[in-house]
Design a protein around this motif. Structure first.
Motif, PDB file in Angstrom:
ATOM      1  N   VAL A 124      -7.472  32.980  40.108  1.00 23.77           N
ATOM      2  CA  VAL A 124      -6.373  34.734  39.306  1.00 23.77           C
ATOM      3  C   VAL A 124      -4.979  34.652  40.602  1.00 23.77           C
ATOM      4  CG1 VAL A 124      -6.802  37.015  39.995  1.00 23.77           C
ATOM      5  CG2 VAL A 124      -8.573  35.597  39.521  1.00 23.77           C
ATOM      6  N   LYS A 125      -3.703  34.346  39.342  1.00 26.75           N
ATOM      7  CA  LYS A 125      -2.651  34.818  40.148  1.00 26.75           C
ATOM      8  C   LYS A 125      -2.634  36.532  40.138  1.00 26.75           C
ATOM      9  CE  LYS A 125      -2.070  30.655  38.661  1.00 26.75           C
ATOM     10  NZ  LYS A 125      -1.541  30.390  36.807  1.00 26.75           N
ATOM     11  N   GLY A 126      -2.153  36.697  41.705  1.00 28.04           N
ATOM     12  CA  GLY A 126      -1.788  37.653  42.138  1.00 28.04           C
ATOM     13  C   GLY A 126      -2.844  38.987  41.722  1.00 28.04           C
ATOM     14  N   ARG A 127      -2.025  40.005  42.408  1.00 32.82           N
ATOM     15  CA  ARG A 127      -3.556  41.089  41.928  1.00 32.82           C
ATOM     16  C   ARG A 127      -3.008  42.079  40.772  1.00 32.82           C
ATOM     17  NH1 ARG A 127      -6.934  41.470  46.030  1.00 32.82           N
ATOM     18  NH2 ARG A 127      -7.488  44.311  45.206  1.00 32.82           N
ATOM     19  N   SER A 128      -1.781  42.398  40.371  1.00 34.44           N
ATOM     20  CA  SER A 128      -1.361  42.769  39.160  1.00 34.44           C
ATOM     21  C   SER A 128      -1.436  41.892  37.590  1.00 34.44           C
ATOM     22  CB  SER A 128       0.284  43.080  39.316  1.00 34.44           C
ATOM     23  OG  SER A 128       0.787  42.529  39.964  1.00 34.44           O
ATOM     24  N   LEU A 129      -2.390  42.620  37.100  1.00 28.76           N
ATOM     25  CA  LEU A 129      -3.087  41.373  36.097  1.00 28.76           C
ATOM     26  C   LEU A 129      -1.719  42.765  34.574  1.00 28.76           C
ATOM     27  CD1 LEU A 129      -6.387  40.848  35.852  1.00 28.76           C
ATOM     28  CD2 LEU A 129      -4.583  39.786  36.620  1.00 28.76           C
ATOM     29  N   ASP A 130      -1.740  41.927  34.241  1.00 25.75           N
ATOM     30  CA  ASP A 130      -0.411  42.698  33.404  1.00 25.75           C
ATOM     31  C   ASP A 130      -1.725  42.890  32.523  1.00 25.75           C
ATOM     32  OD1 ASP A 130       0.577  43.474  31.169  1.00 25.75           O
ATOM     33  OD2 ASP A 130       2.119  41.369  30.651  1.00 25.75           O
ATOM     34  N   VAL A 131      -2.412  44.097  32.177  1.00 21.55           N
ATOM     35  CA  VAL A 131      -3.037  44.083  31.183  1.00 21.55           C
ATOM     36  C   VAL A 131      -2.881  44.492  29.671  1.00 21.55           C
ATOM     37  CG1 VAL A 131      -4.915  46.003  32.473  1.00 21.55           C
ATOM     38  CG2 VAL A 131      -2.681  47.471  31.636  1.00 21.55           C
TER      39      VAL A 131
END
Ligand SMILES: [Zn+2]
Length: 313
Positions: A124-131
């Protein structure tokens, strides 16, 4: 003797028969469109005769280089359910769905299935998934090849069942039974596959593309590196030299190759190091033997176990 309520019932039944006689069969066939052959195969396994399932990325094509054609927009016409991989893997679907007015198959609609929801993701790349799914890179948010852990089929098929039942609640019993049967068969197969690969636990491998982390975790394999760092960019001579050293030092015996990817670099490494080069199916239909979700694993597990069982190269 027929009582009055019974007479009334007979009359009602007769009228009902007349009313329904001219109509199409009450069990409407639900049109489902999946972006990939893997999701289509799972949809067919659980929906059976309840649905007709169409697929967008043709079998054998490189899914990460896929660009939709006008015929793919046409496939969405009359579709009641759309199933996607998500995580940026099929980012082009958002554009198609926005051109398509039907809200029920757009994000948030009852017929919209993002199969990645609920999957324990890797890389997983980072925590702010682009929903919104606007990250137009196939590995933009996390490693998207999650269908290659067969245990994830339970989560994916659960989401498909939920969507079909929201649209056709009368199909609940049939589809639940189909899914139960499919998962029972899959469970038995997973045990067989695990025992075939168990003697090779911890085997070190190199892959052309970073396709296999979910498969490797399930079957306790160790993928040391991917030959291709960036999609579509061949490795430099310096990188090939480093990979050759890794293969020799770590005693890597097998290189995994996606059938649709260029294999010059893998061939060269195999020749230089004596490692075996094998083609595994990253998706249903990418190799003829991988005709459906179950046979994909049977083929991959058997091919890999055979290569690892062969004597040292
Ligand atoms: Zn990939």
């Amino acid at each position: 003797m027929i009582t009055r309520p019974a007479k009334a019932f007979v009359a009602f039944t007769a009228v009902a028969v007349l009313l329904f006689a001219g109509r199409p069969a009450p069990a409407e066939i639900i049109r489902v469109v999946a972006t990939t052959t893997d999701l289509a195969s799972l949809a067919r396994a659980v929906a059976g005769e309840l649905a007709s399932v169409d697929v967008m990325i043709p079998p054998g094509a490189d899914p990460e280089a896929f660009e939709p054609r006008p015929s793919d927009l046409a496939k969405l016409k009359d579709a009641r359910i759309v199933i996607r991989v998500g995580l940026g893997y099929d980012h082009w679907l958002d554009k198609l769905l926005s051109l398509h007015a039907d809200k029920t198959i757009n994000r948030g609609g009852v017929g919209y299935v993002d199969a990645s929801i609920g999957i324990p993701l890797l890389e997983v790349k980072g925590r702010s998934l682009d929903v919104t799914g606007n990250d137009s890179h196939a590995h933009g948010l996390a490693n998207p090849h999650y269908w290659l852990d067969p245990a994830n089929a339970g989560i994916i098929s659960g989401a498909i069942v939920e969507a079909i039942c929201a649209i056709a609640p009368q199909s609940l019993a049939t589809i639940t039974q189909n899914r139960k049967r499919f998962l029972a068969q899959l469970g038995t197969s997973i045990t067989d596959w695990e025992s075939m690969l168990n003697p090779h636990r911890g085997a070190k491998l190199i892959a052309y593309h970073n396709t296999w982390p979910y498969f490797a975790r399930r079957f306790r394999l160790d993928i040391l590196d991917a030959i291709e760092i960036k999609e579509g960019v061949p490795p430099s001579p310096a990188r090939l030299a480093r990979l050759a050293s890794t293969i020799r030092e770590q005693k890597v015996r097998v290189i995994l190759q996606e059938p649709f990817a260029p294999d010059d670099a893998s061939q060269l490494l195999a020749r230089r190091t004596g490692a075996a080069l094998i083609r595994l199916a990253p998706s249903v239909g990418s190799i003829p033997e991988a005709a459906d979700y179950l046979s994909l694993f049977s083929y991959n597990v058997r091919t890999l176990a055979d290569a690892l069982s062969a004597g040292p190269n």
